[in-house]
Structures are given as structure tokens and as C-alpha cells.
Design a protein around this motif. Sequence first.
Motif, short mmCIF file in Angstrom:
data_model
loop_
_atom_site.label_atom_id
_atom_site.label_comp_id
_atom_site.label_asym_id
_atom_site.label_seq_id
_atom_site.Cartn_x
_atom_site.Cartn_y
_atom_site.Cartn_z
N ASP A 10 0.83 -1.20 0.00
CA ASP A 10 0.00 0.00 0.00
C ASP A 10 0.86 1.26 0.00
N GLU A 13 2.32 1.85 -3.48
CA GLU A 13 1.33 2.44 -4.40
C GLU A 13 1.13 3.92 -4.13
N GLN A 14 1.11 4.30 -2.87
CA GLN A 14 0.95 5.71 -2.52
C GLN A 14 2.14 6.54 -3.00
N GLU A 17 2.08 6.92 -6.76
CA GLU A 17 1.04 7.88 -7.17
C GLU A 17 1.49 9.31 -6.90
N ARG A 43 -1.10 6.97 5.74
CA ARG A 43 -0.98 7.78 4.52
C ARG A 43 0.42 8.34 4.41
#
Length: 99
Positions: A10, A13-14, A17, A43
Amino acid sequence: MRASAHELGDLWEQVVELMRIFARAGYAHGDLSPYNLLVHHGRVVVIDVPQIVDIVSNPRGMELVERDCLNVCSWFTRRGLECDPAELSGELMAEAFGR
């Protein structure tokens, strides 16, 4: 940036991006590394953004994209998530130049 093994995918991917967003706008962080990536409540937050580099007008722009990719991929690879900095760099350059 610290992460457990199950969080890596995760977080990767963050980070990718975030790098895509910069690239679409024509920028690279220029010094992206785990030291400039913080995690808050799952986050990713990028810091030291004032040093951002215009990858088109800066003669070292593409080199800085490549360095950002190498730094990030090295960190994730050392923790067991394989990634290819050359592939990521190519993807970001395509984003930057609208291909």
C-alpha cells in the motif's frame, strides 16, 4: 519512513502515485528518499517539497527523476518489495511528457 511487511504494498502504491502527480505537473522532488516520506495514519506525506525541480527546464531534471526512483526503489527492495527504478523512471517520464 517505517513500515511492516504487510504495509509495504500500500505504501509503495501511494509513493508511486505521489511521484506520478509530480511528473504530470512536470516536476520531480529532486531529493526523494525515505527521509522525506513520512507515514501518518497509514498515509504517505512528502516533506521538503520547496526544493521541487522542473524536469523540463532543469538540465538535470531527468537525472533527478532517476535518482528519486533509485532512492525509493532501493528502500522498498531492501524490505522485500521488488521494484525496478528504470521502469518507474520511464513511467514517470512518460507521464511528464504526456505519452
